[in-house]
Design a protein around this motif. Sequence first.
Motif, mmCIF file in Angstrom:
data_model
loop_
_atom_site.group_PDB
_atom_site.id
_atom_site.type_symbol
_atom_site.label_atom_id
_atom_site.label_comp_id
_atom_site.label_asym_id
_atom_site.label_seq_id
_atom_site.Cartn_x
_atom_site.Cartn_y
_atom_site.Cartn_z
ATOM 1 N N ASP A 53 0.829 -1.204 0.000
ATOM 2 C CA ASP A 53 0.000 0.000 0.000
ATOM 3 C C ASP A 53 0.866 1.257 0.000
ATOM 4 O O ASP A 53 0.541 2.257 -0.635
ATOM 5 C CB ASP A 53 -0.917 0.005 1.226
ATOM 6 C CG ASP A 53 -1.971 -1.092 1.163
ATOM 7 O OD1 ASP A 53 -2.172 -1.649 0.071
ATOM 8 O OD2 ASP A 53 -2.573 -1.391 2.207
ATOM 9 N N ARG A 54 1.976 1.190 0.722
ATOM 10 C CA ARG A 54 2.875 2.340 0.826
ATOM 11 C C ARG A 54 3.522 2.659 -0.523
ATOM 12 O O ARG A 54 3.678 3.825 -0.887
ATOM 13 C CB ARG A 54 3.946 2.054 1.872
ATOM 14 C CG ARG A 54 4.904 3.188 2.105
ATOM 15 C CD ARG A 54 5.988 2.781 3.091
ATOM 16 N NE ARG A 54 5.467 2.296 4.360
ATOM 17 C CZ ARG A 54 6.213 1.936 5.389
ATOM 18 N NH1 ARG A 54 7.535 1.989 5.281
ATOM 19 N NH2 ARG A 54 5.663 1.506 6.506
ATOM 20 N N GLY A 55 3.904 1.630 -1.263
ATOM 21 C CA GLY A 55 4.603 1.833 -2.527
ATOM 22 C C GLY A 55 3.718 1.868 -3.752
ATOM 23 O O GLY A 55 4.222 2.030 -4.877
ATOM 24 N N SER A 56 2.403 1.729 -3.571
ATOM 25 C CA SER A 56 1.502 1.685 -4.722
ATOM 26 C C SER A 56 1.472 2.986 -5.502
ATOM 27 O O SER A 56 1.106 3.011 -6.672
ATOM 28 C CB SER A 56 0.079 1.329 -4.262
ATOM 29 O OG SER A 56 -0.388 2.274 -3.308
ATOM 30 N N ILE A 57 1.894 4.093 -4.882
ATOM 31 C CA ILE A 57 1.889 5.380 -5.586
ATOM 32 C C ILE A 57 2.878 5.360 -6.749
ATOM 33 O O ILE A 57 2.673 6.028 -7.767
ATOM 34 C CB ILE A 57 2.220 6.528 -4.607
ATOM 35 C CG1 ILE A 57 2.017 7.877 -5.291
ATOM 36 C CG2 ILE A 57 3.648 6.394 -4.067
ATOM 37 C CD1 ILE A 57 2.151 9.052 -4.331
ATOM 38 N N GLY A 58 3.956 4.569 -6.625
ATOM 39 C CA GLY A 58 4.918 4.467 -7.725
ATOM 40 C C GLY A 58 4.312 3.813 -8.950
ATOM 41 O O GLY A 58 4.551 4.238 -10.088
ATOM 42 N N VAL A 59 3.499 2.779 -8.719
ATOM 43 C CA VAL A 59 2.807 2.113 -9.827
ATOM 44 C C VAL A 59 1.752 3.044 -10.415
ATOM 45 O O VAL A 59 1.590 3.142 -11.639
ATOM 46 C CB VAL A 59 2.163 0.803 -9.342
ATOM 47 C CG1 VAL A 59 1.345 0.157 -10.449
ATOM 48 C CG2 VAL A 59 3.234 -0.152 -8.841
ATOM 49 N N ALA A 60 1.022 3.747 -9.537
ATOM 50 C CA ALA A 60 -0.026 4.656 -10.005
ATOM 51 C C ALA A 60 0.543 5.758 -10.893
ATOM 52 O O ALA A 60 -0.095 6.191 -11.853
ATOM 53 C CB ALA A 60 -0.750 5.266 -8.806
ATOM 54 N N LYS A 61 1.757 6.189 -10.583
ATOM 55 C CA LYS A 61 2.375 7.236 -11.398
ATOM 56 C C LYS A 61 2.603 6.769 -12.822
ATOM 57 O O LYS A 61 2.372 7.526 -13.778
ATOM 58 C CB LYS A 61 3.703 7.643 -10.756
ATOM 59 C CG LYS A 61 4.446 8.724 -11.545
ATOM 60 C CD LYS A 61 5.781 9.067 -10.906
ATOM 61 C CE LYS A 61 6.481 10.165 -11.704
ATOM 62 N NZ LYS A 61 7.788 10.537 -11.125
ATOM 63 N N VAL A 62 3.024 5.530 -12.969
ATOM 64 C CA VAL A 62 3.331 5.000 -14.295
ATOM 65 C C VAL A 62 2.070 4.891 -15.151
ATOM 66 O O VAL A 62 2.134 5.017 -16.376
ATOM 67 C CB VAL A 62 4.021 3.617 -14.167
ATOM 68 C CG1 VAL A 62 4.246 2.995 -15.528
ATOM 69 C CG2 VAL A 62 5.356 3.763 -13.448
ATOM 70 N N VAL A 63 0.915 4.663 -14.524
ATOM 71 C CA VAL A 63 -0.318 4.459 -15.298
ATOM 72 C C VAL A 63 -1.231 5.684 -15.291
ATOM 73 O O VAL A 63 -2.449 5.567 -15.453
ATOM 74 C CB VAL A 63 -1.081 3.207 -14.805
ATOM 75 C CG1 VAL A 63 -0.313 1.961 -15.143
ATOM 76 C CG2 VAL A 63 -1.364 3.281 -13.301
ATOM 77 N N GLY A 64 -0.654 6.881 -15.080
ATOM 78 C CA GLY A 64 -1.423 8.091 -15.351
ATOM 79 C C GLY A 64 -1.784 8.979 -14.185
ATOM 80 O O GLY A 64 -2.534 9.957 -14.361
ATOM 81 N N LEU A 65 -1.293 8.704 -12.982
ATOM 82 C CA LEU A 65 -1.646 9.524 -11.813
ATOM 83 C C LEU A 65 -1.266 10.984 -12.013
ATOM 84 O O LEU A 65 -2.089 11.891 -11.792
ATOM 85 C CB LEU A 65 -0.948 8.970 -10.564
ATOM 86 C CG LEU A 65 -1.029 9.822 -9.297
ATOM 87 C CD1 LEU A 65 -2.446 9.826 -8.758
ATOM 88 C CD2 LEU A 65 -0.063 9.324 -8.224
#
Length: 328
Positions: free
Chosen positions: A26-38
């Motif tokens: 959950d803590r690192g999910s923002i890195g994945v979200a950035k790649v897919v358009g955050l």
Amino acid sequence: MSTYCRKVDRRILLYATILCILNQSDRGSIGVAKVVGLENDLGMVNNDFNIATTLFTVGYLSLEFFSNFVLKWVGASRLLPTLGILWGVVCALQGVITTKGQLYAMRVLLGMSECGFTAGILLILSFFYPKHKLTTRVGLFYLSSPLANVISGPLASALSQIHHPTIKRWQWVFILEGVITVCVSILGYFVLQDHPEKCKFLNPEEREFIQKYKQREGTLGGSQKLAARDVFKVLGDWQVWVMMGATFAACEACGSVSVFAPELINELGFTAAQAQAMSALPSACGAIAMVFIGRFVRMCGSHWLAGTSALATALVGSVMMISTLNVP
């Protein structure tokens, strides 16, 4: 002794490891979200994303010092599952935000809700395990951190492939990971116990055994009161402060890899899905290394030498990575 430890392993250690995997994911999910358009959807530019990741640490540090005092007062069986539910809800709420200001607020709240979890689990393990058995269990618990990155990369990659007319791919990553965490955290009310003296899954003989063993060791038991002199004794130990600085540096390095690896891999020409999956490789290597680190410590004959060697290896790898990224 072995029968007692295996019973605690199956209940407390296994659950703690699973929840820690979700915590790191959950803590690192923002890195994945950035790649897919955050970033594009929230209108983030320049250092906006870096600010969002930093604000998590601000929230985390704001309450971390007091967390174990609250844990001692409230009890692990109630506080730790509650923390899991809180950060799961906050993680899911990141999937419904519409502005970067809201993301900043969610990152602070996420840090505040997660603080105390890791330290709390380590405290509970110290209550249940004899001193000579504790090191191995702590190592197994920390194995959950690289395992989280191994699992979360492909998992987030799969979640980000969900297509919906109104819900964006990065929103699915936050929402579903948060929901999973909430469901697992609820089980903690039935699994975790405050201390061995009143543990429901231990029989009377096992409870008496661990009580007497901890008394002979002179270690703090879960039902004993924490005196102020114990706190000041720890705060006055220079080794604690040195260890804190080293741990801070190591955690920041690991956190940076977790958050920024998908983006770096994506910039090398790989697709978003490939970047998310490949970001799990460093953690997979780390998980394998942690399996053998206990044997390496015994070979070195010194925890300091083994730790320094491991960090030196990480430094060499970081230099190699930076050199590779700078090649045209």
